[in-house]
Scaffold this motif. Structure first.
Motif, PDB file in Angstrom:
ATOM      1  N   THR A   1      51.800  36.205  32.494  1.00  0.00           N
ATOM      2  CA  THR A   1      51.238  36.680  30.937  1.00  0.00           C
ATOM      3  C   THR A   1      50.518  36.018  29.947  1.00  0.00           C
ATOM      4  N   ASP A   2      49.048  35.831  30.169  1.00  0.00           N
ATOM      5  CA  ASP A   2      48.653  34.992  29.742  1.00  0.00           C
ATOM      6  C   ASP A   2      47.804  34.845  29.128  1.00  0.00           C
ATOM      7  N   ASN A   3      47.257  34.980  27.337  1.00  0.00           N
ATOM      8  CA  ASN A   3      46.073  35.276  27.127  1.00  0.00           C
ATOM      9  C   ASN A   3      45.153  35.023  26.961  1.00  0.00           C
ATOM     10  N   THR A   4      44.669  33.592  26.802  1.00  0.00           N
ATOM     11  CA  THR A   4      44.117  32.603  27.010  1.00  0.00           C
ATOM     12  C   THR A   4      43.319  33.092  28.615  1.00  0.00           C
ATOM     13  N   ILE A   5      44.074  32.859  29.980  1.00  0.00           N
ATOM     14  CA  ILE A   5      43.578  33.178  31.089  1.00  0.00           C
ATOM     15  C   ILE A   5      42.553  34.609  30.428  1.00  0.00           C
ATOM     16  N   ALA A   6      43.430  35.614  30.372  1.00  0.00           N
ATOM     17  CA  ALA A   6      43.285  37.445  30.557  1.00  0.00           C
ATOM     18  C   ALA A   6      42.100  37.512  29.988  1.00  0.00           C
ATOM     19  N   GLY A   7      41.290  36.732  28.552  1.00  0.00           N
ATOM     20  CA  GLY A   7      39.642  36.245  28.079  1.00  0.00           C
ATOM     21  C   GLY A   7      38.983  35.678  28.721  1.00  0.00           C
ATOM     22  N   ALA A   8      39.679  34.461  29.478  1.00  0.00           N
ATOM     23  CA  ALA A   8      38.278  34.383  30.248  1.00  0.00           C
ATOM     24  C   ALA A   8      39.138  35.136  32.365  1.00  0.00           C
ATOM     25  N   MET A   9      39.121  35.802  32.587  1.00  0.00           N
ATOM     26  CA  MET A   9      39.915  36.292  33.894  1.00  0.00           C
ATOM     27  C   MET A   9      38.653  35.730  34.676  1.00  0.00           C
ATOM     28  N   GLN A  10      37.140  36.476  34.564  1.00  0.00           N
ATOM     29  CA  GLN A  10      36.193  36.175  35.347  1.00  0.00           C
ATOM     30  C   GLN A  10      35.373  35.004  35.728  1.00  0.00           C
ATOM     31  N   THR A  11      35.867  34.495  34.904  1.00  0.00           N
ATOM     32  CA  THR A  11      35.701  32.828  35.754  1.00  0.00           C
ATOM     33  C   THR A  11      36.528  32.294  36.383  1.00  0.00           C
ATOM     34  N   LEU A  12      37.841  32.718  36.207  1.00  0.00           N
ATOM     35  CA  LEU A  12      39.240  32.480  37.725  1.00  0.00           C
ATOM     36  C   LEU A  12      38.257  33.446  39.106  1.00  0.00           C
ATOM     37  N   VAL A  13      37.957  34.834  38.380  1.00  0.00           N
ATOM     38  CA  VAL A  13      37.549  35.126  39.859  1.00  0.00           C
ATOM     39  C   VAL A  13      36.843  34.563  40.576  1.00  0.00           C
ATOM     40  N   LYS A  14      36.095  34.248  39.999  1.00  0.00           N
ATOM     41  CA  LYS A  14      34.049  33.936  40.042  1.00  0.00           C
ATOM     42  C   LYS A  14      35.051  33.028  41.295  1.00  0.00           C
ATOM     43  N   ASN A  15      35.760  31.798  40.402  1.00  0.00           N
ATOM     44  CA  ASN A  15      35.519  30.719  41.329  1.00  0.00           C
ATOM     45  C   ASN A  15      37.138  30.574  42.571  1.00  0.00           C
ATOM     46  N   ALA A  16      38.308  31.729  42.231  1.00  0.00           N
ATOM     47  CA  ALA A  16      38.941  32.426  44.017  1.00  0.00           C
ATOM     48  C   ALA A  16      37.962  32.957  44.550  1.00  0.00           C
ATOM     49  N   ASN A  17      37.217  34.225  44.218  1.00  0.00           N
ATOM     50  CA  ASN A  17      36.377  34.393  45.726  1.00  0.00           C
ATOM     51  C   ASN A  17      35.523  33.138  46.051  1.00  0.00           C
ATOM     52  N   ASN A  18      34.841  32.264  45.145  1.00  0.00           N
ATOM     53  CA  ASN A  18      33.619  31.645  46.345  1.00  0.00           C
ATOM     54  C   ASN A  18      34.957  30.861  47.608  1.00  0.00           C
ATOM     55  N   SER A  19      35.939  31.032  46.568  1.00  0.00           N
ATOM     56  CA  SER A  19      37.448  29.753  47.743  1.00  0.00           C
ATOM     57  C   SER A  19      38.233  30.593  48.739  1.00  0.00           C
ATOM     58  N   ASN A  20      37.782  31.503  48.609  1.00  0.00           N
ATOM     59  CA  ASN A  20      38.443  33.440  49.275  1.00  0.00           C
ATOM     60  C   ASN A  20      40.049  32.687  49.300  1.00  0.00           C
ATOM     61  N   VAL A  21      40.309  32.959  47.954  1.00  0.00           N
ATOM     62  CA  VAL A  21      41.402  33.193  48.236  1.00  0.00           C
ATOM     63  C   VAL A  21      41.937  33.835  46.465  1.00  0.00           C
ATOM     64  N   PRO A  22      42.852  34.668  47.152  1.00  0.00           N
ATOM     65  CA  PRO A  22      43.341  36.070  46.325  1.00  0.00           C
ATOM     66  C   PRO A  22      43.956  35.616  45.243  1.00  0.00           C
ATOM     67  N   VAL A  23      44.131  36.528  43.917  1.00  0.00           N
ATOM     68  CA  VAL A  23      44.808  36.174  42.856  1.00  0.00           C
ATOM     69  C   VAL A  23      45.517  37.382  42.090  1.00  0.00           C
ATOM     70  N   PHE A  24      46.498  36.891  42.182  1.00  0.00           N
ATOM     71  CA  PHE A  24      47.637  37.698  41.557  1.00  0.00           C
ATOM     72  C   PHE A  24      48.153  38.388  40.206  1.00  0.00           C
ATOM     73  N   PRO A  25      47.792  38.305  39.370  1.00  0.00           N
ATOM     74  CA  PRO A  25      48.183  38.453  38.112  1.00  0.00           C
ATOM     75  C   PRO A  25      49.195  39.153  37.798  1.00  0.00           C
ATOM     76  N   ALA A  26      49.841  38.810  36.340  1.00  0.00           N
ATOM     77  CA  ALA A  26      51.170  39.500  36.007  1.00  0.00           C
ATOM     78  C   ALA A  26      50.359  40.986  34.855  1.00  0.00           C
TER      79      ALA A  26
END
Length: 330
Positions: free
Chosen positions: A225-250
């Protein structure tokens, strides 16, 4: 003469009645309580909590604009704004204050030791030094914790990724809730013999670079549970998709933004619990008689589209469970 006396008497009675009615109306208006709601920033999960708070107050008989005055303030992630807005509530003699997130609640606690404060989405009230005794709060603060069901979340990750070797966790080092969950999650991973690599950021500007580094070294990523990352989640998702790595958030709203799945505390329901608690306190219930509340089990949220994109098989039993009690994004 009698007519004149009668007329004057009638006028006096009329004016007296009007004066009494006017004072009565003023008294009635004065009885409408003011609730100050302080939100840290614009972010989907926090917006859901705020909406839930309004609904919870309504369920206790406090209707916005009718039987309760709501002073809603959003600090836009600015610490200086938190201080100014908290002081605003204190200066207007708010009857009750609600802090959505730990920083908001800490800012409110700094301006009053008398006015009741209800915590909305504070992961660790004791660790944040807001409450000493959660069962019988000794001061003016109680509330609702958004502590995620970490064991359920880790079990879900392992079920969906049985060949997982290395799990990454990324969090904001200044976020009390995120740091608390990182420490607890680390212990769980040790118990399950899961290799956990931790990566922290100072602010949202760090997320792009740090997440890219992490995603090169892990099989999956977990976000507390992280407000900073939640506010910029699309950045993390974009990078994760490019690396084919799944993200499991809280948090469930972060699954909607591109996470794969989680067992999460429903943020709207969390807000409703907060609002209902605030309503009970407005009715006269004492803070010391109002224990801090926790949600023990999370609802299953699955992003089926994201799972398919990353080649992750979701068992039919989990899909049905999410449909029945939770949320399924297709």
């Amino acid at each position: 003469m009698k007519r004149l006396i009668t007329f004057v008497t009638a006028i006096i009675l009329f004016l007296g009645f009007a004066f009494f009615q006017g004072n009565s109306e003023k008294t009635t208006k004065a009885k409408i309580p003011t609730v100050g709601i302080l939100q840290l920033m614009n972010q989907p999960a926090l917006e859901q909590i705020q909406k839930g708070v309004i609904s919870g107050l309504k369920r206790e008989g406090y209707v916005k604009g009718k039987t309760v005055k709501i002073d809603y303030q959003n600090a836009q992630g600015n610490q200086s704004n938190l201080k100014t807005m908290s002081e605003r509530f204190a200066n207007e003699n708010a009857d009750l204050m609600i802090g959505i997130t730990t920083p908001s609640s800490q800012a409110l606690a700094d301006v009053t030791q008398k006015t009741p404060i209800v915590l909305g989405a504070v992961t660790d009230p004791k660790g944040a030094r807001l409450v000493k005794n959660e069962q019988q709060p000794e001061a003016n603060i109680t509330g609702v914790s958004d502590q995620a069901p970490l064991k359920e979340q880790l079990d879900l990750i392992l079920k969906l990724m049985p060949n997982l070797k290395t799990l990454g966790i990324i969090y904001t080092s200044s976020d009390n809730s995120a740091v608390t969950q990182y420490k607890l999650f680390k212990k769980l991973c040790q118990q399950e013999n899961v290799t956990l690599k931790a990566y922290s950021i100072s602010n949202s500007n760090d997320l792009n670079q740090v997440s890219q580094t992490m995603l090169q070294k892990v099989d999956a990523a977990y976000v507390p549970t992280d407000n900073t990352i939640a506010g910029a989640m699309q950045t993390l998702v974009k990078n994760a998709n490019n690396s084919n790595v799944p993200v499991f958030p809280a948090v469930d709203s972060m699954v909607k933004q591109g996470g794969v799945a989680t067992y999460s505390v429903n943020q709207y329901k969390l807000g409703v619990m907060t609002g209902k608690m605030a309503g009970r306190l407005l009715k006269g219930q004492k803070v010391k008689d109002t224990p801090v509340e926790y949600v023990k089990h999370g609802d299953l949220t699955i992003n089926l589209k994201q799972a398919k994109k990353l080649g992750i098989h979701i068992p039919e039993s989990l899909i049905q469970k999410a449909q029945k009690k939770g949320e399924l994004f297709k």
